[in-house]
Scaffold this active site. Structure first.
Site, short mmCIF file in Angstrom:
data_model
loop_
_atom_site.label_atom_id
_atom_site.label_comp_id
_atom_site.label_asym_id
_atom_site.label_seq_id
_atom_site.Cartn_x
_atom_site.Cartn_y
_atom_site.Cartn_z
N ASP A 87 0.01 13.88 2.12
CA ASP A 87 -1.36 14.28 1.91
C ASP A 87 -2.04 14.37 2.96
O ASP A 87 -2.48 13.47 3.61
CB ASP A 87 -2.03 13.59 0.34
CG ASP A 87 -3.15 14.51 -0.14
OD1 ASP A 87 -2.59 14.85 -0.70
OD2 ASP A 87 -4.32 14.67 0.50
N TYR A 97 -7.96 18.82 7.93
CA TYR A 97 -8.08 17.45 8.60
C TYR A 97 -7.03 17.61 9.99
O TYR A 97 -7.82 16.69 11.06
CB TYR A 97 -6.52 16.86 7.73
CG TYR A 97 -7.33 16.65 6.53
CD1 TYR A 97 -9.02 16.69 6.16
CD2 TYR A 97 -5.99 15.90 5.67
CE1 TYR A 97 -8.29 16.62 3.67
CE2 TYR A 97 -6.86 15.18 3.91
CZ TYR A 97 -7.24 16.13 3.64
OH TYR A 97 -8.28 16.06 2.44
N LYS A 146 -3.64 21.68 1.53
CA LYS A 146 -4.25 22.46 0.80
C LYS A 146 -4.88 23.46 1.99
O LYS A 146 -5.17 23.51 3.28
CB LYS A 146 -5.69 21.37 0.63
CG LYS A 146 -5.43 20.05 0.58
CD LYS A 146 -5.80 18.95 0.20
CE LYS A 146 -5.23 17.76 -0.52
NZ LYS A 146 -5.65 16.70 0.83
N HIS A 155 -8.60 23.37 -1.89
CA HIS A 155 -8.63 22.06 -1.54
C HIS A 155 -10.45 22.09 -2.24
O HIS A 155 -10.72 20.99 -2.84
CB HIS A 155 -9.03 22.59 0.11
CG HIS A 155 -9.31 20.58 0.69
ND1 HIS A 155 -9.18 20.62 1.30
CD2 HIS A 155 -9.98 20.02 0.14
CE1 HIS A 155 -9.11 19.25 2.26
NE2 HIS A 155 -9.53 18.55 1.17
P1 NDP Z 1 -9.19 5.39 0.98
O1 NDP Z 1 -10.24 5.24 -0.19
O2 NDP Z 1 -7.90 5.44 0.75
O3 NDP Z 1 -9.97 4.57 1.92
C1 NDP Z 1 -9.42 4.19 3.39
C2 NDP Z 1 -10.10 3.90 4.44
O4 NDP Z 1 -10.55 1.81 3.59
C3 NDP Z 1 -10.62 3.40 5.42
O5 NDP Z 1 -11.62 2.97 6.00
C4 NDP Z 1 -8.76 2.25 5.87
O6 NDP Z 1 -9.23 0.99 7.37
C5 NDP Z 1 -9.40 1.35 4.51
N1 NDP Z 1 -8.27 0.36 4.04
C6 NDP Z 1 -8.05 1.55 3.26
N2 NDP Z 1 -6.46 0.02 2.92
C7 NDP Z 1 -6.73 -1.04 3.20
C8 NDP Z 1 -6.92 -2.37 2.45
N3 NDP Z 1 -5.82 -2.48 2.13
N4 NDP Z 1 -7.80 -3.37 2.45
C9 NDP Z 1 -8.94 -2.86 3.26
N5 NDP Z 1 -9.63 -1.61 3.84
C10 NDP Z 1 -8.42 -0.68 4.07
O7 NDP Z 1 -9.83 6.66 1.43
P2 NDP Z 1 -9.53 8.24 1.99
O8 NDP Z 1 -11.02 9.14 1.81
O9 NDP Z 1 -9.22 8.40 2.83
O10 NDP Z 1 -8.89 9.15 0.71
C11 NDP Z 1 -7.52 8.96 0.88
C12 NDP Z 1 -6.70 10.24 0.67
O11 NDP Z 1 -7.31 11.23 -0.22
C13 NDP Z 1 -7.25 11.17 2.02
O12 NDP Z 1 -6.58 10.11 3.27
C14 NDP Z 1 -7.15 12.14 1.65
O13 NDP Z 1 -5.56 12.43 2.06
C15 NDP Z 1 -7.42 12.56 0.55
N6 NDP Z 1 -9.04 12.78 0.57
C16 NDP Z 1 -8.90 13.85 -0.63
C17 NDP Z 1 -9.82 14.53 -0.68
C18 NDP Z 1 -10.23 16.47 -1.05
O14 NDP Z 1 -11.55 17.04 -1.67
N7 NDP Z 1 -8.90 16.42 -1.78
C19 NDP Z 1 -11.77 13.65 0.75
C20 NDP Z 1 -10.79 12.64 0.62
C21 NDP Z 1 -9.88 12.23 0.88
P3 NDP Z 1 -8.55 1.60 8.68
O15 NDP Z 1 -7.70 3.45 8.34
O16 NDP Z 1 -9.18 1.12 9.49
O17 NDP Z 1 -6.96 0.93 8.21
#
Ligand code: NDP
Length: 287
Positions: A53, A58, A83, A116
Site C-alpha cells: 500500500d 508518500y 492513491k 486519498h
Molecule cells: P501502523 O498502525 O501500521 O503503525 C506503524 C508504527 O508501528 C511504526 O512506528 C512501526 O515502527 C510500529 N510497529 C509496526 N509493527 C510493530 C510491532 N509488531 N510491534 C511494535 N511496533 C510496531 O501505522 P501507519 O500509519 O503506517 O499505517 C499503516 C499503513 O496504512 C500506512 O503505511 C499506509 O500504507 C496506510 N495509511 C493510509 C492513510 C490514508 O489516509 N489512506 C493514512 C495513514 C496510513 P517501525 O517502523 O519503527 O518498526
C-alpha cells in the site's frame, strides 16, 4: 465479504465487488523514506507479503516499483495500491497524476487506485468528478479496481447517487480506539470492502492493559493480537514497519484465533479517538 482460498503463505484473500481478489494482509509504506523503501519492501516480499500500500503523497512509489520488479515475482503475484494526491482532484490533473503514478511504479497498471481524501471543503466539494475520472482508469484497464479513502457515509451516498460505479474499497482509520463500526456497516451494506489504516494506531494501542492481557493469554505479541482482531472482523490491513523482526511478526497472524470474549474486550476499547485528521475538514494540499 468473501474470503477465498489462501494466497502466498496462508494469507486469505477478500473478493472485491468487481471480482478482483486482494490479500487481506499487506505492507504499508507511509513514512518510510524513499531511501529505505526498496529495502523494506523487498524484505516484506521475501517474508511473503503480496500486497503493498503506497501513495503519491508518500513519495516512494518509484522505490516500491523497483522492489517489486527486482523481486523475481511476476507482476501478477503482487497486489499494488496507490492513491491520488490532494492537489490533483481536477479531472485533467488526476489523469496526469495517474500517468505519473504508473510511470513511477514502472508498471502499466495498478491493482487498486484510491482517492486519498474526499476534501469536501475544496474543489467546490466536487469529489464526484474526481471519482468519475478514476472510473475511466478502470475502464482503460490501467487500474484493475478503484476505490476511495477517508470517505464518510454522506460522501459515499453522493457517489452512489451520481455515478454507476460503487467503490471497491474504503480505506479508513481503524484500530481498537477507533473501531468505526457504523462506517464499516455502511461499507458492508453497500458491497464496499473496508481497509483499516494505522491498524495498530502507530503503536499507541500496544501498551493498553486489555490488549496486553489478551496477548499474554494467547502467547502472542500485542501487535499480533490487534492485527488478528482486524482480520477476524474481516477488514484488510497493511501495517508499516522498517524493523525486520516486526515485519515478520506482523505476518504471523494466521495460526491462531481470538475467542469471542477477547474480540469483544478489544472492540470495547473504542473511544472514537482519531490519530489522524477528520475527513470532513481535512484540507491539506501539498505545494
Ligand atoms: P501502523 O498502525 O501500521 O503503525 C506503524 C508504527 O508501528 C511504526 O512506528 C512501526 O515502527 C510500529 N510497529 C509496526 N509493527 C510493530 C510491532 N509488531 N510491534 C511494535 N511496533 C510496531 O501505522 P501507519 O500509519 O503506517 O499505517 C499503516 C499503513 O496504512 C500506512 O503505511 C499506509 O500504507 C496506510 N495509511 C493510509 C492513510 C490514508 O489516509 N489512506 C493514512 C495513514 C496510513 P517501525 O517502523 O519503527 O518498526
Amino acid at each position: 465479504m468473501d474470503q477465498t482460498a489462501s494466497g502466498p503463505g496462508s494469507v486469505p484473500r477478500v473478493t472485491l465487488n468487481d471480482g478482483h481478489l486482494i490479500p487481506q494482509l499487506g505492507f504499508g509504506v507511509f513514512q518510510i523514506t524513499p531511501a529505505e523503501t526498496a529495502a523494506a519492501t523487498t524484505r516484506a516480499l521475501e517474508i511473503g507479503y503480496r500486497h503493498i500500500d503506497t501513495a503519491e503523497m508518500y513519495g516512494n512509489e518509484r522505490e516500491v516499483g523497483e522492489a517489486v520488479s527486482g523481486s523475481g515475482l511476476d507482476r501478477s503475484e503482487v497486489f499494488i495500491t496507490s492513491k491520488l494526491n490532494n492537489q490533483f482532484h481536477r479531472p485533467d490533473d488526476a489523469r496526469k497524476a495517474f500517468d505519473g503514478t504508473l510511470d513511477a511504479l514502472g508498471f502499466d497498471y495498478v491493482d487498486l487506485f484510491l482517492i486519498h481524501w474526499p476534501l469536501p471543503t475544496l474543489y467546490d466539494g466536487d469529489f464526484v468528478a474526481t471519482w468519475l475520472t478514476l472510473t475511466e482508469f478502470q475502464r482503460q484497464g490501467r487500474a484493475r479496481s478503484v476505490g476511495v479513502s477517508n470517505f464518510q457515509p454522506h460522501h459515499l451516498d453522493r457517489l452512489r447517487d451520481e455515478s454507476d460505479v460503487v467503490p471497491a474499497v474504503n480505506q479508513i482509520e481503524i484500530h481498537p480506539y477507533l473501531t468505526q463500526d457504523p462506517l464499516r456497516k455502511y461499507d458492508t451494506d453497500h458491497g464496499i470492502a473496508t481497509e483499516a489504516w494505522s491498524p495498530i494506531a502507530q503503536g499507541l494501542v500496544l501498551d493498553d492493559p486489555v490488549i496486553a492481557g489478551v496477548a499474554e493469554a494467547v502467547a502472542r505479541t500485542p501487535a499480533q493480537v490487534v492485527l488478528r482482531w482486524h482480520i477476524q472482523r474481516g477488514d484488510i490491513v497493511f501495517p508499516k514497519s522498517v524493523t525486520a523482526s516486526r515485519v515478520r511478526e506482523n505476518f504471523e497472524i494466521f495460526d491462531f484465533d481470538l475467542g469471542d470474549d477477547a474480540m469483544e474486550a478489544i472492540t470495547g476499547l473504542n473511544r472514537d479517538e482519531r490519530t489522524g485528521p477528520d475527513p470532513d475538514t481535512f484540507d491539506y494540499v501539498p505545494r
